[in-house]
Design a protein around this motif. Structure first.
Motif, PDB file in Angstrom:
ATOM      1  N   ILE A  72     -16.739  13.071 -15.342  1.00  0.00           N
ATOM      2  CA  ILE A  72     -15.468  13.799 -15.321  1.00  0.00           C
ATOM      3  C   ILE A  72     -14.742  13.490 -14.023  1.00  0.00           C
ATOM      4  N   ASP A  73     -13.454  13.181 -14.126  1.00  0.00           N
ATOM      5  CA  ASP A  73     -12.667  12.930 -12.918  1.00  0.00           C
ATOM      6  C   ASP A  73     -12.349  14.259 -12.229  1.00  0.00           C
ATOM      7  N   TYR A  74     -12.459  14.265 -10.936  1.00  0.00           N
ATOM      8  CA  TYR A  74     -12.162  15.489 -10.195  1.00  0.00           C
ATOM      9  C   TYR A  74     -11.830  15.118  -8.764  1.00  0.00           C
ATOM     10  N   CYS A  75     -11.246  16.049  -8.059  1.00  0.00           N
ATOM     11  CA  CYS A  75     -11.113  15.879  -6.610  1.00  0.00           C
ATOM     12  C   CYS A  75     -10.981  17.243  -5.966  1.00  0.00           C
TER      13      CYS A  75
ATOM     14  N   LYS B 261      -7.904  23.435 -13.814  1.00  0.00           N
ATOM     15  CA  LYS B 261      -8.067  22.441 -14.872  1.00  0.00           C
ATOM     16  C   LYS B 261      -6.835  21.544 -14.895  1.00  0.00           C
ATOM     17  N   VAL B 262      -7.047  20.248 -15.011  1.00  0.00           N
ATOM     18  CA  VAL B 262      -5.932  19.303 -15.151  1.00  0.00           C
ATOM     19  C   VAL B 262      -6.061  18.654 -16.519  1.00  0.00           C
ATOM     20  N   GLU B 263      -5.037  18.812 -17.329  1.00  0.00           N
ATOM     21  CA  GLU B 263      -5.075  18.230 -18.674  1.00  0.00           C
ATOM     22  C   GLU B 263      -4.902  16.714 -18.604  1.00  0.00           C
ATOM     23  N   GLY B 264      -5.702  15.986 -19.327  1.00  0.00           N
ATOM     24  CA  GLY B 264      -5.519  14.535 -19.471  1.00  0.00           C
ATOM     25  C   GLY B 264      -6.116  13.721 -18.350  1.00  0.00           C
ATOM     26  N   ALA B 265      -5.410  13.649 -17.226  1.00  0.00           N
ATOM     27  CA  ALA B 265      -5.880  12.797 -16.119  1.00  0.00           C
ATOM     28  C   ALA B 265      -5.291  13.296 -14.809  1.00  0.00           C
ATOM     29  N   LEU B 266      -5.956  12.978 -13.720  1.00  0.00           N
ATOM     30  CA  LEU B 266      -5.415  13.304 -12.399  1.00  0.00           C
ATOM     31  C   LEU B 266      -4.196  12.415 -12.140  1.00  0.00           C
ATOM     32  N   PRO B 267      -3.162  12.964 -11.518  1.00  0.00           N
ATOM     33  CA  PRO B 267      -2.004  12.112 -11.211  1.00  0.00           C
ATOM     34  C   PRO B 267      -2.386  11.038 -10.206  1.00  0.00           C
ATOM     35  N   ARG B 268      -1.878   9.843 -10.411  1.00  0.00           N
ATOM     36  CA  ARG B 268      -2.247   8.743  -9.520  1.00  0.00           C
ATOM     37  C   ARG B 268      -1.008   8.022  -9.001  1.00  0.00           C
ATOM     38  N   LEU B 269      -1.149   7.456  -7.808  1.00  0.00           N
ATOM     39  CA  LEU B 269      -0.092   6.633  -7.229  1.00  0.00           C
ATOM     40  C   LEU B 269      -0.159   5.244  -7.851  1.00  0.00           C
ATOM     41  N   ALA B 270       0.851   4.448  -7.592  1.00  0.00           N
ATOM     42  CA  ALA B 270       0.869   3.078  -8.134  1.00  0.00           C
ATOM     43  C   ALA B 270      -0.334   2.279  -7.654  1.00  0.00           C
ATOM     44  N   SER B 271      -0.881   2.647  -6.502  1.00  0.00           N
ATOM     45  CA  SER B 271      -2.042   1.936  -5.965  1.00  0.00           C
ATOM     46  C   SER B 271      -3.310   2.265  -6.725  1.00  0.00           C
ATOM     47  N   GLY B 272      -3.240   3.274  -7.602  1.00  0.00           N
ATOM     48  CA  GLY B 272      -4.419   3.697  -8.336  1.00  0.00           C
ATOM     49  C   GLY B 272      -5.129   4.862  -7.674  1.00  0.00           C
ATOM     50  N   LYS B 273      -4.725   5.182  -6.447  1.00  0.00           N
ATOM     51  CA  LYS B 273      -5.365   6.303  -5.753  1.00  0.00           C
ATOM     52  C   LYS B 273      -4.806   7.624  -6.277  1.00  0.00           C
ATOM     53  N   ILE B 274      -5.607   8.678  -6.150  1.00  0.00           N
ATOM     54  CA  ILE B 274      -5.170   9.993  -6.613  1.00  0.00           C
ATOM     55  C   ILE B 274      -3.964  10.453  -5.799  1.00  0.00           C
ATOM     56  N   ASP B 275      -2.977  10.979  -6.494  1.00  0.00           N
ATOM     57  CA  ASP B 275      -1.771  11.468  -5.824  1.00  0.00           C
ATOM     58  C   ASP B 275      -2.049  12.873  -5.284  1.00  0.00           C
TER      59      ASP B 275
ATOM     60  N   THR C 202       0.854  -1.179   0.000  1.00  0.00           N
ATOM     61  CA  THR C 202       0.000   0.000   0.000  1.00  0.00           C
ATOM     62  C   THR C 202       0.887   1.225   0.000  1.00  0.00           C
ATOM     63  N   SER C 203       0.432   2.233  -0.680  1.00  0.00           N
ATOM     64  CA  SER C 203       1.222   3.462  -0.693  1.00  0.00           C
ATOM     65  C   SER C 203       0.774   4.400   0.409  1.00  0.00           C
ATOM     66  N   GLY C 204      -0.399   4.108   1.025  1.00  0.00           N
ATOM     67  CA  GLY C 204      -0.892   4.972   2.079  1.00  0.00           C
ATOM     68  C   GLY C 204      -0.995   6.405   1.618  1.00  0.00           C
ATOM     69  N   SER C 205      -0.887   7.312   2.541  1.00  0.00           N
ATOM     70  CA  SER C 205      -1.027   8.722   2.179  1.00  0.00           C
ATOM     71  C   SER C 205       0.321   9.346   1.841  1.00  0.00           C
ATOM     72  N   THR C 206       1.400   8.604   2.072  1.00  0.00           N
ATOM     73  CA  THR C 206       2.718   9.193   1.893  1.00  0.00           C
ATOM     74  C   THR C 206       3.274   8.988   0.494  1.00  0.00           C
ATOM     75  N   GLY C 207       2.714   8.015  -0.230  1.00  0.00           N
ATOM     76  CA  GLY C 207       3.245   7.708  -1.553  1.00  0.00           C
ATOM     77  C   GLY C 207       4.432   6.772  -1.493  1.00  0.00           C
ATOM     78  N   GLN C 208       4.917   6.459  -0.299  1.00  0.00           N
ATOM     79  CA  GLN C 208       6.030   5.518  -0.133  1.00  0.00           C
ATOM     80  C   GLN C 208       5.453   4.123   0.054  1.00  0.00           C
ATOM     81  N   PRO C 209       5.752   3.173  -0.864  1.00  0.00           N
ATOM     82  CA  PRO C 209       5.175   1.832  -0.704  1.00  0.00           C
ATOM     83  C   PRO C 209       5.605   1.187   0.605  1.00  0.00           C
TER      84      PRO C 209
END
Lengths: 80, 471
Positions: B389-392, B442-456, B141-148
């Motif tokens: 539309i993807d958003y957060c 506005k975010v072009e293309g897609a929201l950045p995501r972590l390897a877990s698939g969660k939004i970065d 899991t990458s959790g909230s830190t982005g560190q696996p």
């Protein structure tokens, strides 16, 4: 020295462009509760206040409570 | 000692000819999966001899690639049979080095396309893990830190968890189960094992053409499990056939999304699952019959779980024998979990009936102009306006407000993006003015995501000034 009344009038003139022109913007008009301003317009009003009043506002210097009306805003700013 | 659930699952009487998994146009029967597991177990047994000097008394730790679900399941059973520690590895998206630093695996497997009963085994030359190993499966899991980091769990307990979740939702009403999630993720693994436990053929939809969706759901009472956005997209994708059951897991299923699905498929049973990797999978379930009256709730704790709200923080806490033994951290350290209550990090409430309702992550609540705002509320209200539309919404630092809400919305270039004024008007009619995002990007293309698939989220937060403002 700038009186509180002067500040109040200046604030009304600053806020007016950010609210619906059809609203009668009195000193005690409920800015937040009426939905006339929100978090988005609040930022622009804060920037305008800094420029027009020549003051430097810090993070979270003004709360939603102080934005209730132009009068409460004037009261908060007079102490800055 | 009680027989292992995995072994009993593999030894109990099953219809060997029945399909267990279909993926990429191929179907694998129960008998083929079990036969492959036994063959792989023999291979593992031979490999073990070569590892003694490296691992000492610890069991071998092996990376199991998840891109071929049938091979993955067979290898998972084989690893359990041989006493190996499995590390589900999303080989299609994550390089092994990203995992190695935390869990120090000894081996990694490679399956040729369509081959499930033999694999090539590669010894890894990273530093061996120092100390005592815990559990027999490590979920990354990458959790909230982005560190696996690795979450130490017990496979038998994950199976029990899948069994109880499936039982509460009565998934035996289905004749098949479809998923579109990588089985190396906790929610994907949970769905895979749920289907396995209930003898349902598991159709893995990834990598299939668009026609695979219609075809799959026209074959009978097939259920679908996926993230909330997948449920909505599935509804938009299907023209005629419909899933008999839809189960959301992963992110929170918003009430408006439930309405969207049911408007399209009024006869579909929609169930909501809420889970955490640390709790061995699913924690709460809101079955369809109760969901309709309480769409905002996460559900009742599954058997084996107790829940409470921390009086101090308002965060939901859980207690269960299924709780992880601890974390494998970057750098190769193991951090044991303290006994007792586990903080989910989700702010919420529990009513007199025991139903858990979430109000967002504890760090999702922030103050704007001295008043509390939670980003979850804003996201929920935006759902009807931004259905496809993807958003957060995130809290970002602001010089004048301290913190403020910022909306990040994907601009696909198709012209369906509402204007700033439309979004403000939509939210103003539903929420207190303090909930209106002060910044909209506005975010072009897609929201950045972590390897877990969660939004970065950290990436968005730290670089929000670099995005173009919504007009």
């Amino acid at each position: 020295m700038t009186s509180n009344e002067d500040i109040l009038n200046e604030i009304i003139s600053i806020v007016r462009p950010f609210v619906d022109p059809s609203l009668e913007l009195t000193p005690d008009f409920a800015l937040i509760d009426s939905g006339a301003i929100d978090s988005a317009s609040m930022i622009n009003i804060l920037l305008e206040l800094e420029g027009r009043l020549g003051i430097q506002l810090g993070a979270a210097d003004l709360t939603f409570e102080q934005f209730q009306s132009c009068r409460t805003l004037a009261g908060a700013l007079s102490s800055k | 000692m009680a027989a292992s659930v995995v072994q009993s699952a593999s030894l109990r009487r099953r219809n060997g000819a029945a399909t267990a998994i279909s993926s990429r146009g191929k179907s694998y029967s129960v008998a083929e999966i079990l036969k492959a597991a036994k063959a792989l177990a023999q291979q593992f047994s031979q490999v073990r001899q070569n590892l003694a000097a490296r691992i000492g008394l610890n069991p071998p730790c092996v990376l199991l690639p998840s891109s071929q679900p049938a091979a993955f399941l067979a290898a998972l059973i084989a690893a359990r049979m041989e006493g190996f520690i499995s590390v589900p590895w999303r080989d299609a998206v994550i390089p092994p080095d990203a995992i190695a630093d935390a869990v120090r695996p000894d081996l990694k497997l490679h399956f040729d396309e369509g081959v499930i009963d033999r694999c090539s085994v590669k010894m890894l030359d990273s530093d061996a893990f120092i100390g005592e190993r815990h559990g027999d499966i490590i979920m990354m899991t990458s959790g909230s830190t982005g560190q696996p980091k690795g979450v130490a769990l017990v496979l038998d307990q994950i199976l029990l968890n899948a069994l109880s979740a499936g039982a509460v939702m009565e998934i035996w009403k289905c004749t098949g189960w479809a998923i579109d999630i990588d089985v190396g993720l906790m929610s994907g693994l949970n769905h895979l094992l749920m289907a396995w436990q209930f003898d349902l053929p598991c159709h893995h939809l990834s990598a299939g053409g668009d026609d695979i969706y219609e075809t799959t759901f026209s074959t009978g009472a097939v259920g679908f499990g996926g993230s909330p956005i997948q449920l909505v997209r599935m509804g938009n994708r299907l023209d005629s056939s419909c899933p008999v059951m839809m189960v959301s897991s992963g992110d929170f299923l918003m009430p408006s999304m439930i309405d969207q699905v049911l408007e399209r498929f009024p006869d579909t049973l929609v169930h909501k699952l809420y889970g955490l990797t640390e709790l061995g999978g699913r924690f709460c379930c809101m079955p369809h019959q109760f969901l309709l009256g309480r769409k905002e709730s996460a559900g009742l704790p599954l058997p084996g779980f107790r829940a409470r709200v921390s009086a101090e923080t308002g965060v939901i806490e859980a207690r269960s024998p299924l709780l992880t033994a601890g974390y494998y951290l970057p750098g190769g350290d193991f951090s044991p979990m303290k006994d007792g209550w586990f903080s989910t990090g989700d702010v919420g409430s529990i009513d007199a009936d025991g139903v858990v309702t979430l109000n967002g992550r504890s760090n999702d609540v922030f103050k704007v102009g001295g008043e509390k705002v939670d980003r979850h509320t804003i996201e929920v209200e935006l759902a009807p306006l931004l259905p496809a539309i993807d958003y957060c919404v995130l809290a970002v630092e602001h010089r004048l407000l301290g913190q403020c809400a910022a909306l990040f919305v994907v601009d696909s270039g198709s012209g369906d993006l509402p204007k700033w004024a439309e979004i403000v008007a939509h939210l103003r009619s539903r929420l207190h003015p303090r909930f209106i995002p002060s910044l909209m990007y506005k975010v072009e293309g897609a929201l950045p995501r972590l390897a877990s698939g969660k939004i970065d989220r950290e990436s968005l937060r730290s670089s929000h000034l670099s995005f173009q403002r919504l007009q």
